[in-house]
Write a protein that holds these residues in place. Structure first.
Motif, PDB file in Angstrom:
ATOM      1  N   ALA A   1     119.173   9.726 146.041  1.00  0.00           N
ATOM      2  CA  ALA A   1     119.189   8.125 145.710  1.00  0.00           C
ATOM      3  C   ALA A   1     117.819   7.621 145.697  1.00  0.00           C
ATOM      4  O   ALA A   1     116.930   8.086 146.670  1.00  0.00           O
ATOM      5  CB  ALA A   1     119.850   7.674 147.082  1.00  0.00           C
TER       6      ALA A   1
ATOM      7  N   THR B   1     115.601   7.943 137.022  1.00  0.00           N
ATOM      8  CA  THR B   1     117.118   7.725 137.694  1.00  0.00           C
ATOM      9  C   THR B   1     117.635   6.501 137.057  1.00  0.00           C
ATOM     10  O   THR B   1     116.918   5.568 136.537  1.00  0.00           O
ATOM     11  CB  THR B   1     116.540   7.284 139.251  1.00  0.00           C
ATOM     12  N   SER B   2     118.781   6.315 137.362  1.00  0.00           N
ATOM     13  CA  SER B   2     119.570   5.029 137.020  1.00  0.00           C
ATOM     14  C   SER B   2     119.214   3.673 137.867  1.00  0.00           C
ATOM     15  O   SER B   2     119.939   2.868 137.740  1.00  0.00           O
ATOM     16  CB  SER B   2     120.912   5.359 136.962  1.00  0.00           C
ATOM     17  N   ALA B   3     118.233   3.774 138.746  1.00  0.00           N
ATOM     18  CA  ALA B   3     118.188   2.778 140.015  1.00  0.00           C
ATOM     19  C   ALA B   3     116.731   1.932 139.551  1.00  0.00           C
ATOM     20  O   ALA B   3     116.246   1.458 140.199  1.00  0.00           O
ATOM     21  CB  ALA B   3     117.988   3.358 141.060  1.00  0.00           C
TER      22      ALA B   3
ATOM     23  N   GLN C   1     124.667   2.625 151.773  1.00  0.00           N
ATOM     24  CA  GLN C   1     124.450   2.553 150.049  1.00  0.00           C
ATOM     25  C   GLN C   1     124.266   4.076 149.456  1.00  0.00           C
ATOM     26  O   GLN C   1     124.649   4.152 148.378  1.00  0.00           O
ATOM     27  CB  GLN C   1     123.128   2.046 149.912  1.00  0.00           C
ATOM     28  N   LEU C   2     124.028   5.237 150.314  1.00  0.00           N
ATOM     29  CA  LEU C   2     124.106   6.400 149.927  1.00  0.00           C
ATOM     30  C   LEU C   2     125.618   6.974 149.189  1.00  0.00           C
ATOM     31  O   LEU C   2     125.711   7.684 148.505  1.00  0.00           O
ATOM     32  CB  LEU C   2     123.565   7.289 150.711  1.00  0.00           C
ATOM     33  N   GLU C   3     126.597   6.452 149.656  1.00  0.00           N
ATOM     34  CA  GLU C   3     127.768   6.486 149.703  1.00  0.00           C
ATOM     35  C   GLU C   3     128.135   6.495 147.965  1.00  0.00           C
ATOM     36  O   GLU C   3     128.888   7.168 147.454  1.00  0.00           O
ATOM     37  CB  GLU C   3     129.042   6.007 150.204  1.00  0.00           C
ATOM     38  N   GLN C   4     127.539   5.682 147.370  1.00  0.00           N
ATOM     39  CA  GLN C   4     127.559   5.345 146.016  1.00  0.00           C
ATOM     40  C   GLN C   4     127.123   6.593 145.121  1.00  0.00           C
ATOM     41  O   GLN C   4     127.269   6.633 143.799  1.00  0.00           O
ATOM     42  CB  GLN C   4     127.057   4.165 145.415  1.00  0.00           C
ATOM     43  N   HIS C   5     126.176   7.403 145.874  1.00  0.00           N
ATOM     44  CA  HIS C   5     125.574   8.514 145.126  1.00  0.00           C
ATOM     45  C   HIS C   5     126.243   9.899 145.613  1.00  0.00           C
ATOM     46  O   HIS C   5     125.573  10.954 145.527  1.00  0.00           O
ATOM     47  CB  HIS C   5     124.032   8.564 145.395  1.00  0.00           C
ATOM     48  N   GLY C   6     127.439   9.741 146.485  1.00  0.00           N
ATOM     49  CA  GLY C   6     128.044  10.904 146.819  1.00  0.00           C
ATOM     50  C   GLY C   6     127.623  11.455 147.902  1.00  0.00           C
ATOM     51  O   GLY C   6     127.779  12.631 148.497  1.00  0.00           O
TER      52      GLY C   6
ATOM     53  N   SER D   1     116.115  -1.266 141.418  1.00  0.00           N
ATOM     54  CA  SER D   1     116.234  -1.078 142.774  1.00  0.00           C
ATOM     55  C   SER D   1     115.165  -2.125 143.315  1.00  0.00           C
ATOM     56  O   SER D   1     113.914  -1.845 143.288  1.00  0.00           O
ATOM     57  CB  SER D   1     116.305   0.087 143.308  1.00  0.00           C
TER      58      SER D   1
ATOM     59  N   ARG E   1     122.003  16.255 144.852  1.00  0.00           N
ATOM     60  CA  ARG E   1     121.992  14.750 144.537  1.00  0.00           C
ATOM     61  C   ARG E   1     120.908  13.987 145.298  1.00  0.00           C
ATOM     62  O   ARG E   1     120.321  14.434 146.455  1.00  0.00           O
ATOM     63  CB  ARG E   1     123.610  14.418 145.297  1.00  0.00           C
TER      64      ARG E   1
END
Length: 142
Positions: free
Chosen positions: A13, A26-28, A52-57, A31, A11
């Protein structure tokens, strides 16, 4: 500042224009970048904004890392802790995040001044986390 963060599961980010140049699929795509604080004496990079990394698991630790210079020759700092790797890239194209910086600085000065004094007095990242009542974070040695 641009940031690429990756973990051992694959994974990652991507935040900021220069990071998006390296990972354009990427989907960012929108950003704006990432903001960190650097300090020259002692030479440190501090990043308390990795939730912010939590949204990427991925877990979002607090980073306080010793650096050689606040202006690295290659324009990057890289750190690894456990299964996380971070690449911070100086990025003049990420200016929109700085627009409200003066107002944010005034707001956070009350918390920042004692933290700066603790660092100068030799506090570790763990000491600072305990004093702030936080439970996560790490110190990356470079």
């Amino acid at each position: 500042m641009s940031l690429i963060a990756a973990d051992s599961t694959g994974r990652f980010a991507v935040m900021g224009p220069k990071a998006l140049e390296r990972h354009p699929k990427t989907s960012a795509g929108s950003s704006l970048g990432h903001v960190v604080v650097t300090c020259e004496n002692p030479s440190l990079l501090m990043d308390a904004n990795l939730s912010q990394l939590e949204q990427h698991g991925m877990s979002g630790p607090i980073v306080m890392a010793r650096i050689e210079s606040t202006d690295p020759d290659d324009g990057e700092w890289g750190f690894q802790e456990d299964d996380l790797s971070f690449w911070y890239i100086l990025d003049e194209g990420a200016r929109p995040l700085i627009e409200g910086f003066d107002e944010a600085m005034a707001y956070y000065t009350a918390e920042a001044l004692p933290i700066a004094k603790w660092i100068i007095d030799g506090a570790t990242a763990g000491d600072i986390l305990r004093r702030l009542g936080r439970t996560s974070g790490y110190l990356a040695e470079n």
